[in-house]
Design an enzyme around this catalytic site. Sequence first.
Site: not given
Length: 374
Positions: A210-212, A214
């Site tokens: 997951l993105d930072k 997100t």
Amino acid sequence: MNRPPPIFSQSRATLLVVLIVHQLLLFANSFTSSYITRSSYVLGTSRRNLIQQQTSKRSSNNNNEVDETIAVGIRLNKVFKATHSRREADKLIEFGRVCVNGETVRNNAGMRVIPYRDVISLDGKVVRGWERMNAIIDDKTGAGNNHCVGGAIGGNNDDDLNTSSYEYVKYFKPLGTICTTDSRIRDNIIDAIKRDGYRPKHRVYPVGRLDKETSGLIVLTSDGRMVNAVLRGERKQPKVYKVMVNGRLEDDHLRRLRDGIVIKTVAQRKGRTEEENTLIAKTKPCKVERIGPSSCRMTLTEGRNRQIRKMMEALGFRVVKLHRVEFMGLRLNTSRGGGRGGLERPGDWEYLDDDEMRLVRDALRSAEEGKTMI
């Protein structure tokens, strides 16, 4: 009057003494033989016991050495000793051709991998039998990725995939946490979940990323089979997100999202040039449901880098909030009957329950059947 000497009495006494001495000698001889026999038996038994104890001790020491090796692992470059020299193996790793549990490893030939648990692949093909090649034989469970080190928590013990030998947890990833196992990177997910109270018995890693920026559901496991089972090719599992943007989403926007939008994404694959990692293509059709004027619920099976953000940018929006609520049927908040309530706040985590482990085993079994058919 003089008496004659008592010849008869003296002779009789001498004879009696001789007989007594003879009997004593016979008794002594019998006692000595019996003692020697008993002593030999005792000494023989002691010797046999000593030999058995020494043999058992050596066997125990050997087993302890094997268990210790399994627990601490071996250097990654030793995995290829059957086909490559150490220097050649180092080059394979340096060029990004080697993956451990689905993640490319570079410039780290000295990293340690755990026998019968970590999955090593070269150019996308799983390397098999490297444990036995390094004289690491798991007599407890046999060859294969089935060894349990220090116990495990993974659902029922009666499954045919040995998931009970691994750990599976779901985690409410907070904003700002980075999905990497590299301890040198600040705010990495392993340090984060440990701060939140999780104490893994094995080396665990996230399944996917997951993105930072997100938040939401992510699975961590020690099972190296999971990545290939749920994130590769046709076996990619659906991921469900709640998305909020900085404008009003019209019905036409939702339709275009469902049908697919051409975007440019750069994959995070090491060992390739940026051009090789760049993909300009239309996204696959996906399920999109309206939640509010500026928010929607999107279900994707693709895993392109920052895909939802890129799709919204193509429509002229900026993502304000991105939150994953479901992955491969596992839910962040369990609303089904019999659940334990799920994860309510960032930093919450819990082991997968029996219902969730059935989803994991279904995915693993499907992947195994796919390999059998190839």
